[in-house]
Design a protein around this motif. Structure first.
Motif, PDB file in Angstrom:
ATOM      1  N   ARG A  80     -71.624 -11.225 -38.602  1.00 55.21           N
ATOM      2  CA  ARG A  80     -72.002  -9.942 -39.190  1.00 55.21           C
ATOM      3  C   ARG A  80     -72.771 -10.068 -40.500  1.00 55.21           C
ATOM      4  O   ARG A  80     -73.186  -9.071 -41.064  1.00 55.21           O
ATOM      5  N   TYR A  81     -72.937 -11.286 -40.992  1.00 53.91           N
ATOM      6  CA  TYR A  81     -73.547 -11.481 -42.291  1.00 53.91           C
ATOM      7  C   TYR A  81     -74.783 -12.370 -42.209  1.00 53.91           C
ATOM      8  O   TYR A  81     -74.859 -13.288 -41.387  1.00 53.91           O
ATOM      9  N   CYS A  82     -75.737 -12.075 -43.075  1.00 57.50           N
ATOM     10  CA  CYS A  82     -76.803 -13.024 -43.364  1.00 57.50           C
ATOM     11  C   CYS A  82     -76.252 -14.001 -44.403  1.00 57.50           C
ATOM     12  O   CYS A  82     -75.607 -13.583 -45.375  1.00 57.50           O
ATOM     13  N   MET A  83     -76.515 -15.281 -44.218  1.00 54.53           N
ATOM     14  CA  MET A  83     -76.070 -16.298 -45.152  1.00 54.53           C
ATOM     15  C   MET A  83     -77.278 -17.034 -45.705  1.00 54.53           C
ATOM     16  O   MET A  83     -78.266 -17.258 -44.991  1.00 54.53           O
ATOM     17  N   GLY A  84     -77.177 -17.406 -46.980  1.00 58.36           N
ATOM     18  CA  GLY A  84     -78.316 -18.090 -47.564  1.00 58.36           C
ATOM     19  C   GLY A  84     -77.937 -18.992 -48.714  1.00 58.36           C
ATOM     20  O   GLY A  84     -76.829 -18.918 -49.249  1.00 58.36           O
ATOM     21  N   TRP A  85     -78.867 -19.846 -49.078  1.00 56.35           N
ATOM     22  CA  TRP A  85     -78.755 -20.701 -50.258  1.00 56.35           C
ATOM     23  C   TRP A  85     -79.852 -20.314 -51.249  1.00 56.35           C
ATOM     24  O   TRP A  85     -81.009 -20.097 -50.858  1.00 56.35           O
ATOM     25  N   PHE A  86     -79.462 -20.245 -52.504  1.00 51.49           N
ATOM     26  CA  PHE A  86     -80.372 -19.917 -53.589  1.00 51.49           C
ATOM     27  C   PHE A  86     -80.221 -20.970 -54.667  1.00 51.49           C
ATOM     28  O   PHE A  86     -79.222 -21.696 -54.711  1.00 51.49           O
ATOM     29  N   ARG A  87     -81.190 -21.054 -55.563  1.00 48.08           N
ATOM     30  CA  ARG A  87     -81.071 -21.983 -56.680  1.00 48.08           C
ATOM     31  C   ARG A  87     -81.665 -21.365 -57.926  1.00 48.08           C
ATOM     32  O   ARG A  87     -82.530 -20.502 -57.856  1.00 48.08           O
ATOM     33  N   GLN A  88     -81.184 -21.842 -59.066  1.00 50.89           N
ATOM     34  CA  GLN A  88     -81.658 -21.309 -60.338  1.00 50.89           C
ATOM     35  C   GLN A  88     -81.677 -22.389 -61.394  1.00 50.89           C
ATOM     36  O   GLN A  88     -80.716 -23.153 -61.544  1.00 50.89           O
ATOM     37  N   VAL A  89     -82.771 -22.425 -62.106  1.00 48.88           N
ATOM     38  CA  VAL A  89     -82.944 -23.297 -63.264  1.00 48.88           C
ATOM     39  C   VAL A  89     -82.818 -22.428 -64.507  1.00 48.88           C
ATOM     40  O   VAL A  89     -83.326 -21.291 -64.511  1.00 48.88           O
ATOM     41  N   PRO A  90     -82.152 -22.898 -65.551  1.00 49.31           N
ATOM     42  CA  PRO A  90     -82.026 -22.084 -66.766  1.00 49.31           C
ATOM     43  C   PRO A  90     -83.382 -21.573 -67.251  1.00 49.31           C
ATOM     44  O   PRO A  90     -84.351 -22.331 -67.330  1.00 49.31           O
ATOM     45  N   GLY A  91     -83.434 -20.288 -67.544  1.00 48.74           N
ATOM     46  CA  GLY A  91     -84.658 -19.694 -68.041  1.00 48.74           C
ATOM     47  C   GLY A  91     -85.596 -19.206 -66.961  1.00 48.74           C
ATOM     48  O   GLY A  91     -86.646 -18.617 -67.256  1.00 48.74           O
ATOM     49  N   LYS A  92     -85.237 -19.439 -65.699  1.00 48.87           N
ATOM     50  CA  LYS A  92     -86.076 -18.996 -64.590  1.00 48.87           C
ATOM     51  C   LYS A  92     -85.280 -18.081 -63.662  1.00 48.87           C
ATOM     52  O   LYS A  92     -84.050 -18.082 -63.669  1.00 48.87           O
ATOM     53  N   GLU A  93     -85.998 -17.320 -62.851  1.00 46.67           N
ATOM     54  CA  GLU A  93     -85.345 -16.433 -61.895  1.00 46.67           C
ATOM     55  C   GLU A  93     -84.727 -17.241 -60.753  1.00 46.67           C
ATOM     56  O   GLU A  93     -85.189 -18.331 -60.419  1.00 46.67           O
TER      57      GLU A  93
END
Length: 126
Positions: free
Chosen positions: A31-44
């Motif tokens: 029932r869900y979309c699953m994903g991976w995200f990443r973030q570097v300090p100071g960036k979106e």
């Protein structure tokens, strides 16, 4: 209540590999979309990979051919296999879930999803 717990981050040299895991509770992958995200300090935060209920996968251009998202429904666990790592892959990596009913590739451009994990740090040295 949805809970997501990532693991598997660490330090690796350029060209190396890591596999991230995301243990999920309180949700049904069907029932869900699953994903991976990443973030570097100071960036979106950046969408990295997503997987549909039928197993269809989508990737950011920057990781295509190097990263593979997969899930084990029996274990309620999401994975991100990362190969040929580059220093620019260094970031905090987050697992996310959303009950969005459209094509899951859409969530890669979202900043607000229904549930997030606490993140796991990946550091790639040159």
């Amino acid at each position: 209540q949805v809970q997501l717990v990532e693991s598997g981050g660490g330090s690796v040299q350029a060209g190396g590999s890591l596999r991230l895991s995301c243990a999920a509770s309180g949700i049904s992958y069907s029932r869900y979309c699953m994903g991976w995200f990443r973030q570097v300090p100071g960036k979106e935060r950046e969408g990295v990979a997503a997987i549909d209920r039928d197993g269809m996968t989508s990737y950011a251009d920057s990781v295509k051919g190097r990263f593979t998202i997969s899930e084990d429904n029996a274990k309620n666990t999401l994975y991100l296999q990362m190969n040929s790592l580059k220093p620019e892959d260094t970031a905090m990596y987050y697992c996310a879930a959303d009950p969005y009913t459209g094509p899951c590739r859409a969530i890669l451009s979202w900043s607000a999803l229904d549930a997030w994990g606490q993140g796991t740090l990946v550091t790639v040295s040159s």
